[in-house]
Structures are given as C-alpha cells and as structure tokens.
Scaffold this active site. Sequence first.
Site, PDB file in Angstrom:
ATOM      1  N   GLU B 109       7.902   8.908   4.695  1.00  0.00           N
ATOM      2  CA  GLU B 109       6.646   8.909   3.943  1.00  0.00           C
ATOM      3  C   GLU B 109       6.875   8.444   2.501  1.00  0.00           C
ATOM      4  OE1 GLU B 109       4.941  12.782   3.415  1.00  0.00           O
ATOM      5  OE2 GLU B 109       2.925  12.010   3.015  1.00  0.00           O
ATOM      6  N   LYS B 182      -3.798   9.019   6.017  1.00  0.00           N
ATOM      7  CA  LYS B 182      -3.463  10.441   6.213  1.00  0.00           C
ATOM      8  C   LYS B 182      -4.725  11.301   6.191  1.00  0.00           C
ATOM      9  CE  LYS B 182      -0.122  13.856   4.390  1.00  0.00           C
ATOM     10  NZ  LYS B 182       1.029  13.992   3.448  1.00  0.00           N
ATOM     11  N   CYS B 219       3.048  13.150   7.898  1.00  0.00           N
ATOM     12  CA  CYS B 219       3.502  14.427   7.343  1.00  0.00           C
ATOM     13  C   CYS B 219       2.591  15.615   7.677  1.00  0.00           C
ATOM     14  CB  CYS B 219       3.742  14.291   5.845  1.00  0.00           C
ATOM     15  SG  CYS B 219       4.873  15.564   5.200  1.00  0.00           S
TER      16      CYS B 219
END
Lengths: 360, 360
Positions: B109, B182, B219
């Site tokens: 990331e 995300k 994540c």
Amino acid sequence: MTTKAVFHPTCYGIAYTNGTSFLLQFEWRTNCNRNDVLAGVETDAYFFCLWRCYLGKFSYFCEKFGKKNMKIGIVQQTCQQDTRKNMEKLCEAIRKAASMGAELVVLQELHNSLYFCQTENTALFDLAETIPGPSTEMYGGLARELGVVIVTSLFERRAAGLYHNTAVVLEKDGTIAGMYKKMHIPDDPAYYEKFYFTPGDLGFRPIQTSVGRLGVQVCWDQWYPEGARLMALQGAELLIFPTAIGYESSDTPEEQERQREAWMTVQRGHAVANGIPVIAVNRTGHEPDPSGQTNGIQFWGSSFVAGPQGELLYQAPKNEEVVKVIDVDLQRSENVRRWWPFLRDRRIEEFGDLTRRFID
Amino acid sequence: MTTKAVFHPTCYGIAYTNGTSFLLQFEWRTNCNRNDVLAGVETDAYFFCLWRCYLGKFSYFCEKFGKKNMKIGIVQQTCQQDTRKNMEKLCEAIRKAASMGAELVVLQELHNSLYFCQTENTALFDLAETIPGPSTEMYGGLARELGVVIVTSLFERRAAGLYHNTAVVLEKDGTIAGMYKKMHIPDDPAYYEKFYFTPGDLGFRPIQTSVGRLGVQVCWDQWYPEGARLMALQGAELLIFPTAIGYESSDTPEEQERQREAWMTVQRGHAVANGIPVIAVNRTGHEPDPSGQTNGIQFWGSSFVAGPQGELLYQAPKNEEVVKVIDVDLQRSENVRRWWPFLRDRRIEEFGDLTRRFID
C-alpha cells in the site's frame, strides 16, 4: 462524595465516588496514544481499571473489578447407537462441567445420537422429537438443578414430514431461553442433511440468557461470514457452533489437516471480524457408514474457544473425549472493538448485493 | 479458419480458430450445472481447456494447457523519505520478479512514499497525483516492457480537496485495466487516513485482466468479510490486499503477535469462506512519527499468499525486504468449491439486514 486525584505515567485526573457510583475525569498525556492504560486507581470502595485512549481524545472504562468473565464448559464426546447411554454420559459431563464452575455448557451437534445423516433412511426420523419435548425436559431439569445455561442441539420434529436441526438454549431455571434452527443445510456424501432437515425459518437471532447474549448457530453455518455478522449486529457477545465434522478416510493426511485448519480458520476469522469470542464444539470418534458406501466419518474433535482477536484460548485434542471449562473475559471484546472499530466503518450502502445468489 | 465440432458428456458446440485467435460457442447439457467441464478440445494449434459453468449460464476459460497456474510476484519493502528512490527500488524489484517468471506483481500500500498518514498535515497532499498520471505512466511502461500485470497502490488527487487511496491495476500492454478506491478508511492514532482519503465510490468491483479477474482491495478493507464476498460473487479469482500495517512499540510482544495473527486469520478466513486464494502484501521497516506523539510504526511485513482453504502457500519474514514469486494453482479453487459448495447454500433471503449499521 470522595474525590481523589490520580497521577500516572500516562494519565492524570480526578476520580469522584459516592460509594456506589463514580465519575472519572481524565486527561491523557500526549504520548499515550493507542496504549493500554493500565493505571489502577483505588478509591474508597472501588478499584478502577482505566485503559485505552484514542487520538488524544479520552476513552475510559470502569468496573468494580474491571473484568467480565464467563466460565464456559464444553463437552466433546463419542456417540454410540444407544441414545439413552449417550444422554446419560452427557448428563455426567454437564454435572462435571458445572462442578468445575461452568456457567454455560455447550454440547456438540446432534449429541443424543450417532450422526445419522450418513445415509438417507426414513426410519431414522424416529430419532426426532418435539420442542419442547423429552430432551428439553431432561436437559432443562439439569440446567435448573445445576444452575447453568445449556446449549443443546436436537433433531426436531416440527410436524409430520417437517424436521429441523435445532439448537435449544436452556436457561438456569430450566426454561427454554430460545432456539435456533440451522439455516444452512449441507449435502455432501456422508452428510445428507438436506434429506433430513428443512432449512431454518427463524433467521439469525441471538438468544438472550442470564449469562449473556448468545449467537448460536450450527455446524455448516460456521462457514458463512454473513450469519456471524448478523449475530454480532444484534449484540451477540459470543458466537457458538455445535458441530459434527470429520475426515473422509480416503483423503490424504495433508488434505485432512488442510480441512481441519480451514474449519478453525474461518471461525477464528468470524471472531476477528466481529471482535467477539467463538466457541465450536465438535464430536470425536469414528462412526461407520451404515450403507457401507464410505469408510464412515472420523470426527476430528478439536473443539476450541477463540478470543475476539481469533486467538486460541483452548483447543481440545482430536481423538479424546473432553469436559473442559474455559474462562473467557468478555471485557476483552470491548477493548478489542475499541482498538479495531470495524463496525464503525462498514460501507453498508454498498452491501445490498450480498442478498444476491451471484452477481452475473 | 478452422472449424471443429465438439462433443463431450457435459457440453457440445463449435470451436473456430484461424490459427492465432479462436472463438468457442458452447451449449451445456442440462446436468452440468456447478461442474468443472474438463473437456479438452484440440484444434489445429490449440488445446482448449474449458471449464466453469454456473447455474445454467455459461462461463468458460480457454488455455493452451489444462492447468491454470499463476505466478504471482510480491514485493515487500521498506520506504524512505525520497519517493524517487522508493520508485527506483520498486522498479528493480518488479524487474526481478518478472525475471523470476511473475505474470502478476503486487506492491504494498502507498508504496511510493513513507506511510504519511502518521500525522495530519495539509502539506502532504503534495504527494498525491492524478490517475492517469506519473505513476501509472511509469509502472504502465514497466508492465508493457516486462509483459506483466502490476497492482499498484497510489495516493490519488481526484480534484482539489478530493483524494483517494487508490489501487490501479496495469495491464501487460501498459494500459490501466481498472482501479479500486479504498472503501473502508481507518482512523487510529498513527493511521489518520480519514483526514487524507475520501472513502471510495466505485464499490467492490473485481478488475478483469489478462491473467485473471482480480478482487483488489486495500488494507483496512481486509478486515471486512462483506467486501471479500462481493468480490467473489462477481467472479474474482483472487483476493488481493496491498497493505501498510504494523506494531505500536508500547504494545507487549504478546499483544503484537495477537494483532499480526488476527490480521492473517481474518484474511485466510476470506479465502476459506469464498474458496479463492488471498494475497496480502505489507510494508516492512520502521517509520518514525514526524509529530513525535508515538514511537512510530514498526511495519510487520509478513506478506503472505494463502490458497482457497486458507492454507499458507508462502509467508514473508517480518523484518526483511522480499521479492518472491509464488506459484498459485487456480484450478484448486474450482476443486475446493466442489468439495465445500458454500455458495450453493447461502440464505440470501435473510441477509438483507447486512446493510444496516446495527440492528437495535
């Protein structure tokens, strides 16, 4: 009212108490982000356990003794043809768990009998019973006598030709606290459950008891994150899975281990994703296939209790009967959910398609 | 153009080929639902392996050879202040992975920079870039040069005051195959992402590439079973998570290990629940907190690849940089989903409440 100033490396503040309730006002030193604050603050009558501060903001938790423990008994057994003998052995085990301090006792799936779903045989519907019925009366009586909550797993006859795989939770006073009818029904060679059980129509609803709010599901349900999440969203404090799962003898030892590990991993994953403990109670021992089509099932035992980070608190052996009481700190769920507040951020507006079979 | 009729127990149809490309037209026999179709169809130049048929609709995949392996490169690195140096090191690592046979390379990331979210600082928006922009051009050029698919993780400037944490997948020809913004944004001490990133508005959509259909998330998304399930329901063949996660130094070693284990467990749980592999690529090394409020983050590395039963195929060390290529057999997902057909039994009519924040 008693006032006491508090000084500690990571926080300072004032505690007020009038002997029965309290108020704490704290500020945290700048370097205490993301830390457990383990300051013990003793006032006249209370031991305050203070912990966790986020983002320079303040967060605290206070209890008389700072901990909420539950003693959970699990009973992993072999079964035999004679259901009466199985039930007698279970009663002994429940008594033993209670004598070891258990407040909640969890039994394995369909504990009264052999795992009869290895073949499709209409005669085996004779094993079913009504709810309430003989089993809820017997285990209810035991719950009342011992003052424990018991999670049972029964073959329910709801009407002629309508049967369920039903978990019944019995309260300490012997009454039925609630029931859960297995929602996901498997159908694999040697696990012909779709023949025996109509999928549950009670949905995923936790059962409120005197020891806590129990997210009880049954076996095949344990592979589905959706059920675990729905239980957690309704305030379940524990996820509980009576289970009957084992090896097919023709699989290689490596494949058998992968399957057993997968079974644990997915359930421990539910614990992590929801920040609550998981209890899985499985049967053990070998049961032959009456049809002779397979080599029967070697149930893999391995009953376990995992904490809210998926950490293993206990795991039973594969091939032994077990009566074990495990101490679970439910306060830890509160802590873990503060550290990892997954429920805060769920993108619920994007979850509608979870109700689709497949998105194609 | 060569035409060849195909007959097989589970399908029949016609394959056309002109020697360099092909067209297949198939109809499936009514009894082939949920089956792998393992018919090999040999035409002039191609051995076609046909498989996958869902629910009466048709889905097929063709390859020269009957097994579908994918060589997946992962790059676990430390980062430094100088983004140019980070990118140079990444390019070297991608070249190395390609030279080791990788067809797909997954980066960690926000790989171009230090993990800048340890503090809230408006000046750091300077690190962001447009998509397409310099990074997609550079990594796209590399993808084209090496003939690999690359999963990048970029700090996206979409408009003034509107930024995302965006994974961009670059195709072998250097074009953008797709992107994922995300969806779940964390906000913890030292992970102040809500300050920097607007939650994604593209939903959970797998990205089709020449090497497969990639369920890329980022994540914090990795803790949510819902996103993984939505990817799987749309045919994702892999779940992929570029990540930046580490220890807070004041946690005890036991707590640190519990956290790292939980991180692996929940993702391996997604693999099990959905019967597909999971790839998580995390950064390593220590990065100080510019504000001095915390002791910084010790990123825990431990990048891993798990198979469709959650079985670990590879795990990187905690504190070393790694370029590794792992061979993943995608055919195994097909087998595992036959053994454990979880998708068959989902109680979708009871899942509506998953779109609620809490059920109270």
